[in-house]
Design an enzyme around this catalytic site. Structure first.
Site, PDB file in Angstrom:
ATOM      1  N   GLY A 217      -9.173  29.245   2.417  1.00 15.51           N
ATOM      2  CA  GLY A 217      -7.899  28.359   2.549  1.00 15.51           C
ATOM      3  C   GLY A 217      -6.823  28.473   1.271  1.00 15.51           C
ATOM      4  N   GLU A 259     -14.050  33.069   0.846  1.00 15.49           N
ATOM      5  CA  GLU A 259     -13.558  34.177   1.723  1.00 15.49           C
ATOM      6  C   GLU A 259     -11.983  34.113   1.501  1.00 15.49           C
ATOM      7  OE1 GLU A 259     -14.137  33.105   5.704  1.00 15.49           O
ATOM      8  OE2 GLU A 259     -16.180  33.771   5.457  1.00 15.49           O
ATOM      9  N   GLY A 261      -7.937  36.311   2.768  1.00 16.04           N
ATOM     10  CA  GLY A 261      -7.344  37.450   2.768  1.00 16.04           C
ATOM     11  C   GLY A 261      -6.131  37.427   2.307  1.00 16.04           C
ATOM     12  N   ARG A 262      -5.096  36.289   2.819  1.00 15.29           N
ATOM     13  CA  ARG A 262      -3.740  36.193   2.224  1.00 15.29           C
ATOM     14  C   ARG A 262      -3.575  35.994   0.702  1.00 15.29           C
ATOM     15  NH1 ARG A 262      -1.102  32.780   5.725  1.00 15.29           N
ATOM     16  NH2 ARG A 262      -2.985  32.619   6.862  1.00 15.29           N
ATOM     17  N   CYS A 328      14.414  44.585  22.623  1.00 18.17           N
ATOM     18  CA  CYS A 328      14.727  43.950  23.801  1.00 18.17           C
ATOM     19  C   CYS A 328      14.225  42.578  24.397  1.00 18.17           C
ATOM     20  CB  CYS A 328      14.960  44.983  24.737  1.00 18.17           C
ATOM     21  SG  CYS A 328      15.891  46.466  24.471  1.00 18.17           S
ATOM     22  N   TYR A 357      -1.071  40.418   6.697  1.00 18.72           N
ATOM     23  CA  TYR A 357      -0.634  39.971   8.302  1.00 18.72           C
ATOM     24  C   TYR A 357       0.675  40.828   8.269  1.00 18.72           C
ATOM     25  CZ  TYR A 357      -4.443  37.036   7.677  1.00 18.72           C
ATOM     26  OH  TYR A 357      -5.655  36.225   7.243  1.00 18.72           O
TER      27      TYR A 357
HETATM   28  C1  LIG Z   1      -8.571  35.172   8.830  1.00 22.23           C
HETATM   29  C2  LIG Z   1     -10.014  34.817   8.295  1.00 22.23           C
HETATM   30  C3  LIG Z   1      -9.943  34.660   6.655  1.00 22.23           C
HETATM   31  C4  LIG Z   1      -8.903  34.770   5.907  1.00 22.23           C
HETATM   32  O1  LIG Z   1      -7.953  33.948   6.041  1.00 22.23           O
HETATM   33  P1  LIG Z   1      -6.510  33.898   4.976  1.00 22.23           P
HETATM   34  O2  LIG Z   1      -5.999  32.492   5.298  1.00 22.23           O
HETATM   35  O3  LIG Z   1      -5.810  35.033   5.058  1.00 22.23           O
HETATM   36  O4  LIG Z   1      -7.247  33.762   3.707  1.00 22.23           O
HETATM   37  C5  LIG Z   1     -11.163  34.197   6.352  1.00 22.23           C
HETATM   38  N1  LIG Z   1     -12.286  34.195   6.755  1.00 22.23           N
HETATM   39  C6  LIG Z   1     -12.337  34.011   8.116  1.00 22.23           C
HETATM   40  C7  LIG Z   1     -13.576  33.925   8.999  1.00 22.23           C
HETATM   41  C8  LIG Z   1     -11.050  34.565   8.927  1.00 22.23           C
HETATM   42  O5  LIG Z   1     -11.129  34.515  10.115  1.00 22.23           O
END
Ligand SMILES: *Cc1c(COP(=O)(O)O)cnc(C)c1O
Length: 396
Positions: A217, A259, A261-262, A328, A357
């Site tokens: 989050g 966890e 990602g972003r 297009c 992303y």
């Molecule tokens: C996509 C995903 C993340 C990463 O989400 P972010 O919003 O990019 O931090 C972490 N854990 C799981 C299980 C996900 O599917």
């Protein structure tokens, strides 16, 4: 940036690996001592980015054979990976186990049985977390995935009845729980409210908890200006809620993880694109770029269209335009009613905060343009210049 664009052409992604290291360190220091941090490889599988995170002590969260390969190329050891996802196939499980992955998040009893059967074929026992779909939700922020019907996780209210079956699947050992209830929380308070909900739910699951992954989050802007969120209270408030609900955690029972990602990689990346044409139509200005949803798809195509607030670096905003790509389809719109400086064909524009992303969340092969070149830069030096490639191969 204009030198890089001259040299390698546009559209061009530029990743600043030092920014990845800064975000990694910032997130570790915002978390209590001893927390493990899984990098969600789907945010950006680029191996140079992976190496910064693996070298800094992150583990990898993966959910396909391709992500497994990306994680290995990024220096993550398969034994440290967490394999997740609602649709793990037997072939994927085989590949993961053969590579040495031993920790899985199970999304249902059937998923757990598949994992167990594959592990038995490998003569091993898979350590499994149960992904839990909580019955209610604490905060109404970000992208909600829990508290409602979902393909993700086991509905928490069914766990008591299911537990005997879950706990006795051959080839698996249940080691704990996995929650991922929210992406991109709108505030630190929303994040904390969600974690409180997760921690209390986990404490009441009635299962042995050696390991608890409380999810993510952590927030960062996407394709617009600004900085990743700062988490000043997170560490102390998380410690307090863990002391209250899971008092063994300081002694490693359970071990804790989260966890992201972003938060780790969004700010490292920018996209350079050139204006191909500027067109007026019935009172609207369309700025046509050489980068569209084929290079900045933002998970588009499936109902969730595009980052509507793509901003261009440059002088003061002087007009309102619709930013479109070269494809297009009217779906190839990067931003509507965006304030832009006066733009002419040939101008170079920058989209900030697209380190997460980016290319791999885009419709790369749609309309047959090459994938964008990706340049990784570390301490002002170019580290690699690569491009993903799609080509048709004979499979039979
Ligand atoms: C996509 C995903 C993340 C990463 O989400 P972010 O919003 O990019 O931090 C972490 N854990 C799981 C299980 C996900 O599917």
């Amino acid at each position: 940036m204009s030198e890089l664009a001259e040299r390698f052409g546009t559209p061009l992604y530029v990743y600043d690996l030092d920014a990845v290291a800064r975000q990694r360190d910032a997130l570790f220091s915002a978390l209590p001592e001893g927390f493990e941090l899984f990098y969600a490889v789907k945010a950006n599988p680029h191996p140079d980015i992976g190496r910064v995170l693996s070298a800094g002590g992150c583990r990898a969260e993966i959910s396909s054979t391709g992500e497994l390969q990306a994680a290995i190329a990024g220096g993550f050891s398969p034994a440290e990976c967490l394999y997740t996802g609602p649709g793990k196939t037997d072939a994927e499980l085989e590949a993961a186990l053969a590579a040495g992955v031993r920790m899985f998040s199970a999304e249902s009893l059937d998923d757990l049985r598949h994992i167990g059967a594959a592990a038995r074929r490998h003569g091993t026992v898979a350590r499994c977390l149960l992904r839990v779909n909580t019955a209610s939700a604490a905060a109404s922020t970000g992208i909600r995935m829990m508290g409602r019907p979902s393909q993700f996780g086991i509905d928490s209210e069914t766990l008591p009845d299911l537990m005997p079956a879950l706990a006795s699947v051959p080839g698996t050992r249940l080691v704990g729980a996995h929650f991922f209830t929210m992406s991109n929380a709108e505030s630190e308070d929303a994040l904390l409210a969600e974690y409180l909900h997760v921690v209390t739910t986990a404490a009441e699951l009635g299962m042995p908890l050696e390991f608890l992954d409380i999810g993510g989050g952590f927030a960062a802007p996407y394709a617009t200006g600004g900085e990743p969120a700062r988490y000043e209270k997170l560490r102390t408030e998380l410690e307090a809620m863990l002391d209250l609900h899971l008092p063994g955690w300081r002694a490693g029972s359970p071990r804790l993880a989260c966890e992201s990602g972003r938060y780790l990689v969004a700010s490292c990346g920018r996209l350079l694109a050139r204006v191909v044409n500027v067109k007026r139509s019935r009172g609207r200005t369309f700025v046509i770029l050489d980068a569209g949803i084929n290079v900045l798809g933002g998970l588009s195509g499936l109902g969730r269209l595009l980052p509507v607030a793509v901003r261009l670096d440059g002088e003061g905003a002087t007009e309102v335009a619709t930013l479109v790509g070269p494809l297009c389809t009217p779906g190839d719109t990067l931003g509507r009613d965006v304030q832009v400086p006066h733009l002419e064909p040939g101008d170079l524009v920058t989209v900030p905060n697209v380190g997460a992303y980016g290319p791999t969340a885009s419709l790369l092969s749609f309309l047959g343009r090459p994938a964008p070149v990706e340049v990784a830069v570390r301490q002002g030096e170019i580290q690699s210049v690569t491009r993903l490639e799609y080509r048709r191969v004979e499979v039979a």
